[in-house]
Design an enzyme around this catalytic site. Structure first.
Site, PDB file in Angstrom:
ATOM      1  N   ASP A   1       5.189  -6.317 -31.225  1.00 33.09           N
ATOM      2  CA  ASP A   1       4.926  -7.546 -30.471  1.00 33.09           C
ATOM      3  C   ASP A   1       4.479  -7.198 -29.041  1.00 33.09           C
ATOM      4  OD1 ASP A   1       7.384  -6.770 -29.474  1.00 33.09           O
ATOM      5  OD2 ASP A   1       8.343  -8.733 -29.699  1.00 33.09           O
ATOM      6  N   SER A   2       4.359  -5.888 -28.743  1.00 29.76           N
ATOM      7  CA  SER A   2       3.654  -5.448 -27.533  1.00 29.76           C
ATOM      8  C   SER A   2       2.207  -5.940 -27.590  1.00 29.76           C
ATOM      9  CB  SER A   2       3.707  -3.926 -27.391  1.00 29.76           C
ATOM     10  OG  SER A   2       3.319  -3.294 -28.591  1.00 29.76           O
TER      11      SER A   2
ATOM     12  N   ASP B   1       6.433  -6.195 -36.451  1.00 29.16           N
ATOM     13  CA  ASP B   1       7.485  -6.683 -35.556  1.00 29.16           C
ATOM     14  C   ASP B   1       7.649  -8.181 -35.766  1.00 29.16           C
ATOM     15  OD1 ASP B   1       9.174  -5.553 -33.719  1.00 29.16           O
ATOM     16  OD2 ASP B   1       7.664  -5.343 -32.148  1.00 29.16           O
TER      17      ASP B   1
ATOM     18  N   LYS C   1      10.333  -5.194 -38.399  1.00 27.05           N
ATOM     19  CA  LYS C   1      11.226  -4.655 -37.369  1.00 27.05           C
ATOM     20  C   LYS C   1      11.845  -5.809 -36.600  1.00 27.05           C
ATOM     21  CE  LYS C   1       9.819  -2.496 -33.412  1.00 27.05           C
ATOM     22  NZ  LYS C   1      10.411  -3.392 -32.367  1.00 27.05           N
TER      23      LYS C   1
ATOM     24  N   GLU D   1      14.454  -6.668 -33.286  1.00 30.44           N
ATOM     25  CA  GLU D   1      15.264  -6.196 -32.159  1.00 30.44           C
ATOM     26  C   GLU D   1      16.704  -6.574 -32.470  1.00 30.44           C
ATOM     27  OE1 GLU D   1      13.675  -7.094 -28.279  1.00 30.44           O
ATOM     28  OE2 GLU D   1      11.705  -6.323 -28.829  1.00 30.44           O
TER      29      GLU D   1
ATOM     30  N   GLU E   1      14.927   2.638 -27.875  1.00 38.27           N
ATOM     31  CA  GLU E   1      13.978   2.529 -26.755  1.00 38.27           C
ATOM     32  C   GLU E   1      14.657   2.739 -25.398  1.00 38.27           C
ATOM     33  OE1 GLU E   1      11.336  -0.860 -26.841  1.00 38.27           O
ATOM     34  OE2 GLU E   1      10.693  -0.537 -24.775  1.00 38.27           O
TER      35      GLU E   1
END
Ligand code: KIV
Length: 257
Positions: free
Chosen positions: A42-43, A81, A111, A113, A180
């Site tokens: 999601d970057s 993501d 993915k 978080e 991270e």
């Protein structure tokens, strides 16, 4: 080709490589280069869509860019993501959103978080055949709560929390854990604490693999995070090619006769 089930063996033979991609042509180049996994991060929000964080990224945007990556590749593992609030609010909505990434879009895994809100979700997804990559340490979707994108794992209580979340998600069925922006010692201790491969970004050399954001690797971002590395100057190449084009049109040397 490294499938999700092969990741443990892959880690035993050397570090796993993962890179982000958001469109078909760059995904094709990444696959050709032999990288193990593409993460449609999601970057996307900061590096492609012009947002100043990942929070505004929508599920529709992630689906569209994941589909583009899949169209550009043949067999590389593609992890999508899940964007902010597309999971972790309502259980059945979360399962459906993650399921759509596999069923309709064609991703191999999602993915999330990770936090207490994704522990039982990870188990539910895994039970349904939706592979989950966990993500601990600095979590950009928590930036507002955590005072920006600062390094995590700098106090004893943060280290204990990161290790606990990583372990709980590995136990719940996550097939890998992204770590991270933590001190190297935390990258190492989380890797020792879980029985699935870890993939670090700013987590030191002792994780089972490494991931970076493609725009940072290529030299396309104005500000690179302290833990990243620029391996090329694509922005410089683009400036030069665009300038050459403009000058050639203006001086009449292109298109020629
Ligand atoms: O969105 C992303 O690119 C990521 C990586 C930084 C791991 O989550």
């Amino acid at each position: 080709m490294t499938g999700i089930g092969d990741l443990g063996d892959r880690a035993a033979s050397g570090p796993i490589t993962m890179l982000t991609a958001y469109n078909a042509p760059t995904a094709r180049l990444i696959e050709e280069s032999g990288v193990d996994i593409i993460l449609v991060g999601d970057s996307l929000g900061n590096t492609v869509l012009g947002y100043d964080s990942t929070l505004p990224v929508t599920l529709a945007e992630m689906e569209r860019h994941t589909a583009a990556v899949i169209r550009g590749t043949t067999e590389i593992t593609v992890v999508a993501d899940m964007p902010f609030l597309s999971y972790g609010v309502d259980l059945s909505e979360s399962i459906r959103n993650c399921g759509r990434m596999l069923k309709d879009v064609g991703a191999d895994a999602v993915k999330l978080e990770s936090g207490p809100h994704t522990e039982s979700l990870t188990e539910q997804l895994t039970d349904r055949g939706i592979p989950v990559m966990a993500h601990v340490g600095t979590r950009p979707q928590h930036a507002h709560q955590e005072g920006g994108l600062r390094q995590k794992g700098t106090t004893e209580s943060e280290v204990a929390e990161i290790e606990q979340i990583a372990k709980a998600h590995a136990d719940a069925g996550a097939f890998a854990v992204v770590i991270e922006h933590v001190p190297n010692s935390v990258g190492r201790s989380v890797t020792q604490a879980v029985d699935v491969p870890t993939i670090g970004i700013g987590a030191g050399p002792d994780t089972d693999g490494q991931v970076l954001v493609l725009a940072d690797v290529l030299g396309l971002t104005e500000k690179t995070p302290p833990f990243s590395k620029q391996f090329g100057d694509v922005a410089g190449e683009m400036r030069s090619a665009i300038g050459d084009y403009r000058r050639a049109v203006e001086d009449g040397s292109f298109p020629g006769n």
